[in-house]
Design a protein around this motif. Structure first.
Motif, PDB file in Angstrom:
ATOM      1  N   UNK A 168       2.985   9.640  -4.034  1.00 37.28           N
ATOM      2  CA  UNK A 168       1.972   9.739  -3.559  1.00 37.28           C
ATOM      3  C   UNK A 168       1.209  10.883  -3.380  1.00 37.28           C
ATOM      4  N   UNK A 169       0.205  11.498  -3.996  1.00 31.98           N
ATOM      5  CA  UNK A 169      -0.355  12.795  -3.773  1.00 31.98           C
ATOM      6  C   UNK A 169      -1.628  12.902  -2.767  1.00 31.98           C
ATOM      7  N   UNK A 170      -2.699  12.030  -3.137  1.00 25.42           N
ATOM      8  CA  UNK A 170      -3.761  11.805  -2.050  1.00 25.42           C
ATOM      9  C   UNK A 170      -4.580  10.555  -2.489  1.00 25.42           C
ATOM     10  N   UNK A 187       0.916  -1.031   0.040  1.00 21.91           N
ATOM     11  CA  UNK A 187      -0.162   0.141  -0.054  1.00 21.91           C
ATOM     12  C   UNK A 187       0.768   1.290   0.046  1.00 21.91           C
ATOM     13  N   UNK A 188       0.503   2.362  -0.617  1.00 19.65           N
ATOM     14  CA  UNK A 188       1.132   3.450  -0.763  1.00 19.65           C
ATOM     15  C   UNK A 188       0.464   4.445  -0.128  1.00 19.65           C
ATOM     16  N   UNK A 189       0.935   5.403   0.485  1.00 17.99           N
ATOM     17  CA  UNK A 189       0.214   6.380   1.428  1.00 17.99           C
ATOM     18  C   UNK A 189       0.580   7.812   0.726  1.00 17.99           C
ATOM     19  N   UNK A 190      -0.431   8.799   0.911  1.00 14.47           N
ATOM     20  CA  UNK A 190       0.199  10.042   0.401  1.00 14.47           C
ATOM     21  C   UNK A 190       1.456  10.583   1.030  1.00 14.47           C
ATOM     22  N   UNK A 191       2.290  11.326   0.272  1.00 14.24           N
ATOM     23  CA  UNK A 191       3.663  11.980   0.570  1.00 14.24           C
ATOM     24  C   UNK A 191       4.822  10.831   0.621  1.00 14.24           C
ATOM     25  N   UNK A 192       4.460   9.466   0.278  1.00 17.14           N
ATOM     26  CA  UNK A 192       5.233   8.403   0.173  1.00 17.14           C
ATOM     27  C   UNK A 192       5.902   8.510  -1.172  1.00 17.14           C
ATOM     28  N   UNK A 217      12.632  12.427   6.215  1.00 19.93           N
ATOM     29  CA  UNK A 217      13.034  13.833   5.897  1.00 19.93           C
ATOM     30  C   UNK A 217      12.272  13.899   4.507  1.00 19.93           C
ATOM     31  N   UNK A 218      12.387  13.136   3.474  1.00 19.61           N
ATOM     32  CA  UNK A 218      11.957  13.121   2.065  1.00 19.61           C
ATOM     33  C   UNK A 218      10.678  13.628   2.005  1.00 19.61           C
ATOM     34  N   UNK A 273       0.020  11.403   7.355  1.00 23.42           N
ATOM     35  CA  UNK A 273       0.673  10.273   6.377  1.00 23.42           C
ATOM     36  C   UNK A 273       2.210  10.447   6.241  1.00 23.42           C
ATOM     37  N   UNK A 274       2.831  11.624   6.529  1.00 22.50           N
ATOM     38  CA  UNK A 274       4.194  11.640   6.430  1.00 22.50           C
ATOM     39  C   UNK A 274       4.853  10.909   7.414  1.00 22.50           C
ATOM     40  N   UNK A 275       4.355  10.726   8.364  1.00 24.38           N
ATOM     41  CA  UNK A 275       4.985   9.871   9.584  1.00 24.38           C
ATOM     42  C   UNK A 275       5.041   8.392   9.203  1.00 24.38           C
TER      43      UNK A 275
END
Length: 300
Positions: A144-146, A68-73, A212-213, A240-242
């Motif tokens: 990942x955007x949204x 699974x891919x989350x936003x910001x990843x 950080x990315x 989501x960044x976490x």
């Protein structure tokens, strides 16, 4: 048509050698078994945009539940089969570098069916950040955007394509309540990153951690050509960044991360996700601190 998916998937993890997974879908008539409206009973769901909301027709790239891919990843894909190279060209030339990353979740509709059925879940609109052409295929860096929901299936050959609408969190009663929590999560992520960069890393590891990315991208002004309805709020992006891999994570730690990501994709409350993410980051801080202590002893 055949829907056998044969491509290499490389997850960019900051201090670990890249993990490559070969994913195959053995079902030649995959589109017959995609049940887009299926949901499990009593499962929390995100609020979808109303029927007249903005929609997009985009190529769809399926993955397993473990991917699974989350936003910001960010993630790097090695695409080499003709159908997926065609999907890439379609995204680059006609869809403003967008396509949809989604999960195929096996479900049971009828025990008498000889072939497995799947539900399309956890869709994420992705933007192609870079393409490196290879002798065989291409390395494609995506972001990942949204979250999106697939509402209509359009084609299966040479690759999947469908109509998607944005998935949004509920609007909180008081947006100002989110700001202190967002600051807490960002501070915790900075602390975790400060510890993570002290861990030993292989020579080929990127200089920037995945955390950080994602955090840096989260705070940037989005410069992509797409309807704003598909972009989550800053608070949602931070939540989501976490959910990024930490250097040197064990298989059990990576499994926990996948579970957190799946749960986060289903949540509809930004504050709830921020609370979960903050606790997840704190747990990772404790884990990395313990590893640094062991590293220090081994260096003596």
């Amino acid at each position: 048509m055949t829907c056998t998916a044969a491509f290499n998937l490389t997850t960019t993890s900051p201090f670990l050698p890249a993990r490559t997974t070969r994913i195959r879908n053995p079902h030649p008539t995959l589109h017959r078994f995609l049940h887009f409206g299926f949901t499990r009973p009593k499962q929390k769901r995100c609020r979808f945009s109303p029927p007249n909301a903005t929609s997009l027709e985009l190529p769809l790239l399926p993955f397993t539940l473990t991917e699974v891919l989350v936003p910001t990843e960010s993630k790097t894909l090695h695409l080499y089969e003709a159908r997926y190279l065609a999907l890439l060209e379609e995204s680059l030339l006609r869809n403003k570098k967008f396509f949809v990353h989604f999960v195929l979740d096996p479900i049971i509709i009828d025990d008498s069916l000889e072939e497995a059925s799947f539900a399309a879940r956890n869709g994420c609109l992705v933007f192609i950040e870079n393409v490196e052409r290879l002798e065989v295929g291409a390395l494609v860096s995506i972001r990942g955007i949204g979250r999106v929901k697939i509402i209509k299936f359009l084609q299966a050959d040479p690759y999947l394509k469908g109509v998607v609408i944005p998935v949004q969190d509920r609007v909180p009663d008081s947006v100002s309540r989110l700001s202190p929590k967002v600051i807490q999560v960002k501070q915790a992520l900075c602390s975790l990153n400060s510890l993570e960069i002290k861990l030993k890393a292989p020579k080929e590891a990127p200089l920037q951690t995945q955390i950080a990315n994602s955090l840096m991208w989260t705070e940037k002004e989005l410069q992509v050509d797409c309807d704003e309805a598909f972009f989550p709020s800053l608070a949602e992006r931070v939540s989501f960044a976490a959910l990024q891999p930490v250097s040197g994570s064990s298989q059990s730690e990576l499994l926990k991360l996948q579970q957190e990501k799946l749960k986060a994709m289903e949540l509809k409350d930004t504050m709830h996700r921020l609370d979960n993410s903050l606790q997840f980051v704190k747990d990772n801080i404790s884990m990395v601190a313990a590893k640094l202590a062991i590293q220090s002893v081994e260096m003596k």
